[in-house]
Design a protein around this motif. Structure first.
Motif, PDB file in Angstrom:
ATOM      1  N   GLY A  18      57.688  41.625  44.389  1.00  0.00           N
ATOM      2  CA  GLY A  18      57.667  41.280  42.976  1.00  0.00           C
ATOM      3  C   GLY A  18      57.335  42.439  42.071  1.00  0.00           C
ATOM      4  O   GLY A  18      57.329  42.282  40.855  1.00  0.00           O
ATOM      5  N   ARG A 224      63.223  44.678  39.508  1.00  0.00           N
ATOM      6  CA  ARG A 224      62.179  43.920  40.169  1.00  0.00           C
ATOM      7  C   ARG A 224      62.826  43.105  41.275  1.00  0.00           C
ATOM      8  O   ARG A 224      63.721  42.297  41.018  1.00  0.00           O
ATOM      9  N   VAL A 226      62.511  40.293  44.159  1.00  0.00           N
ATOM     10  CA  VAL A 226      61.711  39.137  44.558  1.00  0.00           C
ATOM     11  C   VAL A 226      62.378  38.470  45.753  1.00  0.00           C
ATOM     12  O   VAL A 226      63.554  38.096  45.694  1.00  0.00           O
ATOM     13  N   THR A 240      61.310  31.169  39.693  1.00  0.00           N
ATOM     14  CA  THR A 240      61.158  32.626  39.610  1.00  0.00           C
ATOM     15  C   THR A 240      61.999  33.189  38.473  1.00  0.00           C
ATOM     16  O   THR A 240      61.534  34.013  37.676  1.00  0.00           O
TER      17      THR A 240
END
Length: 374
Positions: A18, A224, A226, A240
């Motif tokens: 993350g 980013r 995830v 998310t």
């Protein structure tokens, strides 16, 4: 809708979980990324990668297919391509039903051995002999070769206890998605990349995407990564994405590594208030997601591949093994990747269909190599 089953993290585990990464030492290179996209917008030329052989010698033989999950439309379409070839040659194709459990895969291998089939074909990114080494070795002792399809990237070695494979251009596809995002944002990308860690190929496509951002977007890009496990796609991808869209006003792209994730991403972008600013670029070419390009503006681009072509390649390897011809050793069938956007997505059909939008050269090439009429 669980199309191809997933990749790994970014440059390291913490970032993949993350953390946000700012581009590395590379500089903005719009000329490079634009050329990559332009080179993949049309229908690619294709050449059969081996020497011709008499495929009709495989008539009457039996191929035992095990998908990673029988409900997966991606592998279903690969098997449909295999069945098309089996019908042309006069072979038997047995597709073993399962729900993606490893114990079921083991039972399938055992059944194939007991039935004394001629070849076993494993289709999908999460199924492979590494999960049933003992049974794969038993198949080998019984003289039944195993062919894997899209389990690993073309740059990676084949799994142990496989006689042949059809490799997957995972890394190349990830780079193309990154190129598109860099180009569209003019090196100002702020991207949420959604990955999954279950692919046998590992995190090769995540690393390829991050490397492309670093090399050609440089300091202007933020990414980013995830990780969302496959079993949590329906529950975690949406939350998310919505959280990131709502909390990051600079976010301009969500990059799900596989397009089946988009069914959860697109509603979440809307719920997060980002429908006007956040776009989606992804990979596979599932008709339902290609349709999103035709009917909306959020899914902007898909790197598509022809799953029917993958099925033909799987059968080519199987028939080579069954007729005493050497397989294509590196498993590289030159499966073309095509960039679909508003300008060309209608070439996949309206609505889109599997296997449409990639021309006929690949099919004609296989049939000619096998000694069959076009």
């Amino acid at each position: 809708m669980l199309t191809a089953l997933a990749a790994g993290c970014g440059v390291d585990a913490n970032k993949a979980a993350g953390g946000t990464t700012t581009g590395a030492a590379g500089a903005c290179d719009l000329q490079h990324v634009t050329k990559q996209i332009d080179d993949h917008k049309g229908i690619a030329d294709w050449i059969y990668p081996g020497n011709p052989f008499d495929a009709k010698k495989a008539a009457g033989k039996t191929i035992f297919s095990i998908q990673e999950n029988s409900t997966n439309p991606f592998t279903n379409t690969i098997v449909a391509g295999m069945q098309d070839v089996a019908d042309k040659i006069g072979m038997n194709l047995v597709d073993y039903p399962n729900q993606g459990q490893r114990t079921q895969w083991i039972q399938g291998i055992q059944q194939a051995i007991s039935q004394k089939v001629d070849v076993i074909v494993l289709s999908g990114g999460t199924i492979g002999p590494i999960y049933f080494r003992e049974q794969a070795a038993a198949a080998n002792r019984a003289g039944i070769p195993i062919v894997t399809v899209v389990d690993r990237d073309l740059t990676q070695d084949a799994e142990p206890n496989t006689a042949a494979r059809v490799g997957q251009p995972y890394a190349e596809a990830a780079r193309l998605d990154a190129d598109w995002i860099i180009k569209q944002t003019k090196c100002s990308a702020n991207v949420l990349v959604i990955t999954t860690n279950e692919l046998i190929a590992g995190d090769i496509n995540s690393k390829a995407a991050q490397d492309e951002f670093d090399k050609y977007c440089g300091q202007g890009c933020k990414t980013r990564f995830v990780n969302v496990p496959l079993t949590q796609w329906s529950t975690k991808i949406g939350t998310t994405t919505q959280t990131e869209v709502a909390s990051n006003p600079d976010l301009n792209y969500v990059f799900p590594l596989y397009d089946a994730m988009s069914q959860f991403v697109v509603p979440a972008i809307q719920l997060g208030g980002g429908i006007q600013r956040v776009k989606v670029a992804t990979f596979n070419g599932t008709p339902a997601i290609l349709r999103m390009i035709q009917t909306g503006d959020t899914v902007e681009m898909i790197v598509g591949e022809n799953e029917i072509h993958l099925g033909y390649a799987a059968m080519d390897q199987a028939m080579r093994l069954m007729t005493g011809v050497d397989p294509i050793r590196d498993g590289d069938y030159g499966i073309p990747l095509r960039v679909f956007d508003d300008s060309n997505v209608d070439e996949t059909g309206v609505p889109p269909e599997y296997g449409v939008g990639y021309g006929d050269q690949w099919r004609d090439g296989f049939l000619k190599a096998w000694g069959l009429p076009g």
